[in-house]
Design a protein around this motif. Structure first.
Motif, PDB file in Angstrom:
ATOM      1  N   ASP A  62     -20.851  29.523 -29.056  1.00 38.42           N
ATOM      2  CA  ASP A  62     -19.603  28.797 -28.810  1.00 38.42           C
ATOM      3  C   ASP A  62     -18.426  29.390 -29.572  1.00 38.42           C
ATOM      4  O   ASP A  62     -17.349  29.595 -29.004  1.00 38.42           O
ATOM      5  CB  ASP A  62     -19.759  27.325 -29.202  1.00 38.42           C
ATOM      6  N   CYS A  65     -16.341  32.360 -28.487  1.00 37.45           N
ATOM      7  CA  CYS A  65     -15.469  32.134 -27.333  1.00 37.45           C
ATOM      8  C   CYS A  65     -14.101  31.581 -27.739  1.00 37.45           C
ATOM      9  O   CYS A  65     -13.235  31.371 -26.881  1.00 37.45           O
ATOM     10  CB  CYS A  65     -16.117  31.139 -26.366  1.00 37.45           C
ATOM     11  N   TYR A  68     -10.514  32.810 -26.528  1.00 35.60           N
ATOM     12  CA  TYR A  68     -10.018  32.530 -25.175  1.00 35.60           C
ATOM     13  C   TYR A  68     -10.430  31.125 -24.720  1.00 35.60           C
ATOM     14  O   TYR A  68     -10.598  30.866 -23.534  1.00 35.60           O
ATOM     15  CB  TYR A  68     -10.523  33.584 -24.184  1.00 35.60           C
ATOM     16  N   ILE A  69     -10.514  30.204 -25.673  1.00 35.85           N
ATOM     17  CA  ILE A  69     -10.985  28.852 -25.364  1.00 35.85           C
ATOM     18  C   ILE A  69     -10.078  28.131 -24.376  1.00 35.85           C
ATOM     19  O   ILE A  69     -10.524  27.278 -23.605  1.00 35.85           O
ATOM     20  CB  ILE A  69     -11.137  28.023 -26.667  1.00 35.85           C
ATOM     21  N   MET A  72     -10.783  29.521 -20.255  1.00 34.78           N
ATOM     22  CA  MET A  72     -12.167  29.703 -19.853  1.00 34.78           C
ATOM     23  C   MET A  72     -12.381  29.250 -18.412  1.00 34.78           C
ATOM     24  O   MET A  72     -11.628  28.428 -17.884  1.00 34.78           O
ATOM     25  CB  MET A  72     -13.104  28.907 -20.771  1.00 34.78           C
ATOM     26  N   ASP A 108     -25.637  29.132 -21.739  1.00 38.10           N
ATOM     27  CA  ASP A 108     -24.253  29.578 -21.897  1.00 38.10           C
ATOM     28  C   ASP A 108     -23.552  28.677 -22.910  1.00 38.10           C
ATOM     29  O   ASP A 108     -24.115  27.709 -23.414  1.00 38.10           O
ATOM     30  CB  ASP A 108     -23.541  29.515 -20.544  1.00 38.10           C
ATOM     31  N   THR A 109     -22.284  28.981 -23.189  1.00 34.98           N
ATOM     32  CA  THR A 109     -21.515  28.111 -24.063  1.00 34.98           C
ATOM     33  C   THR A 109     -21.241  26.774 -23.385  1.00 34.98           C
ATOM     34  O   THR A 109     -20.935  26.728 -22.185  1.00 34.98           O
ATOM     35  CB  THR A 109     -20.185  28.765 -24.483  1.00 34.98           C
TER      36      THR A 109
END
Length: 367
Positions: A62, A65, A68-69, A72, A108-109
């Motif tokens: 997490d 990321c 670019y949170i 997304m 995935d996140t």
């Protein structure tokens, strides 16, 4: 002591060593049980299974990321909403099982669920009874579930409901956030609360977590005091911040630009600045020094200060890295310059030559 068995949808994919008698313990209780006298978990406390997660550390999926949170891709939440709106006061076990199945093969996140869930609960009118059922169920999952994703989605949904400040809920979230796997979601939860000192809460949490959890806190922490700026600088060498975006965040919030305008430094302060500059140079095109609009000033001031103080091994390594960086930059400009636009150069040729010359002077004067 033994490792938690990983075999079914009820598992949480953790490998923290616990007694076999505790196999049914939920994640919240596991974390709470392992809190030490200083309010922290042990640095090697781990909840993710390395075999399942390909060696990722807790929180890494997490937190990496974060840069670019806000841009997304968004998850398709239709199937999840179908489960959520079946929640009733007497079917918690059934819904929990459905959520475990829903996330059974997910790797995935969880962050891609944030925005669509925020939008859905923010725009749609939902009955009070349904909201109460949703709130009570997901609050229960925080302390009951043994599944990482059920807990994560619980935090996100509780965040999406924009509920009134609840000290009991906040304390539960803060316990979970001591584990780096949940720190980022804990910080995002804290950030929307009202009638509390948000920055103080994030700072206190930051001092209790490690690695990716600490990065999550520092990313959102406002460096609005010298105490916080000094703490960030000191912490920069405690974690391996190379190979990720954190170097720029730490450098900005530790305010190394301003620090290099001073003529004297506290013990080890200059070496910690050196470590950050080394990190920025090492990262290069990924997320390094070329992204700073004050990069020329930073390196010029750094080398100027380096001439007047006793240098450590870290300082000399950084100076060697600057020298190597400038040599490469000059080579590309002189050998490949015809094929490059001026805005593709990392530094102007005059600056690169100046920095390279100063690096060599400092190295030649080394005792």
């Amino acid at each position: 002591m033994m490792l938690m068995e990983i075999s079914s949808i009820n598992t949480i994919y953790y490998t923290t060593k616990i007694d076999s008698s505790n196999k049914e313990i939920g994640i919240y209780d596991l974390i709470k049980k392992n809190i030490q006298f200083d309010g922290r978990l042990k640095k090697d406390f781990r909840i993710l299974d390395k075999n399942v997660w390909k060696g990722n550390d807790d929180g890494q999926e997490d937190v990496q990321c974060l840069e670019y949170i806000d841009n997304m891709i968004e998850a398709d939440i239709k199937g999840l909403l179908d489960i959520i709106f079946k929640i009733e006061v007497n079917n918690y076990d059934k819904i929990e099982k459905e959520l475990e199945i829903y996330f059974e093969n997910y790797r995935d996140t969880i962050l891609i669920y944030r925005e669509p869930l925020y939008k859905y609960f923010g725009k749609n009118k939902i009955s009070i009874s349904s909201l109460n059922n949703i709130y009570n169920f997901f609050k229960k999952m925080l302390t009951k579930s043994r599944n990482i994703f059920v807990i994560k989605i619980s935090i996100i949904i509780l965040n999406s409901l924009n509920s009134e400040y609840n000290i009991e809920l906040l304390e539960i979230i803060k316990i979970l956030a001591l584990c780096s796997e949940f720190t980022l979601l804990g910080v995002l939860f804290i950030k929307i609360l009202k009638n509390i000192d948000i920055n103080k809460e994030i700072y206190e949490l930051a001092k209790k977590v490690y690695a990716w959890g600490k990065m999550a806190c520092i990313f959102y922490l406002e460096a609005n005091s010298n105490e916080i700026k000094d703490w960030i600088l000191n912490e920069s060498t405690e974690e391996n911040i190379l190979y990720n975006f954190a170097a720029i965040t730490y450098s900005d919030k530790a305010d190394i630009r301003k620090r290099l305008k001073k003529i004297s430094f506290k013990k080890n302060e200059f070496s910690k600045i050196s470590f950050l500059i080394y990190s920025l140079l090492f990262l290069d095109a990924e997320k390094g020094i070329i992204f700073l609009d004050y990069k020329e000033e930073l390196l010029i001031n750094y080398l100027e200060r380096a001439k007047s103080i006793e240098l450590s091994e870290t300082d000399y390594l950084t100076i060697e890295e600057i020298s190597s960086y400038m040599e490469d930059d000059i080579y590309y400009m002189e050998e490949l310059g015809r094929e490059m636009r001026e805005d593709e150069y990392f530094f102007p040729l005059e600056i690169s030559n100046k920095l390279l010359k100063e690096c060599k002077e400092i190295s030649n004067n080394r005792n």
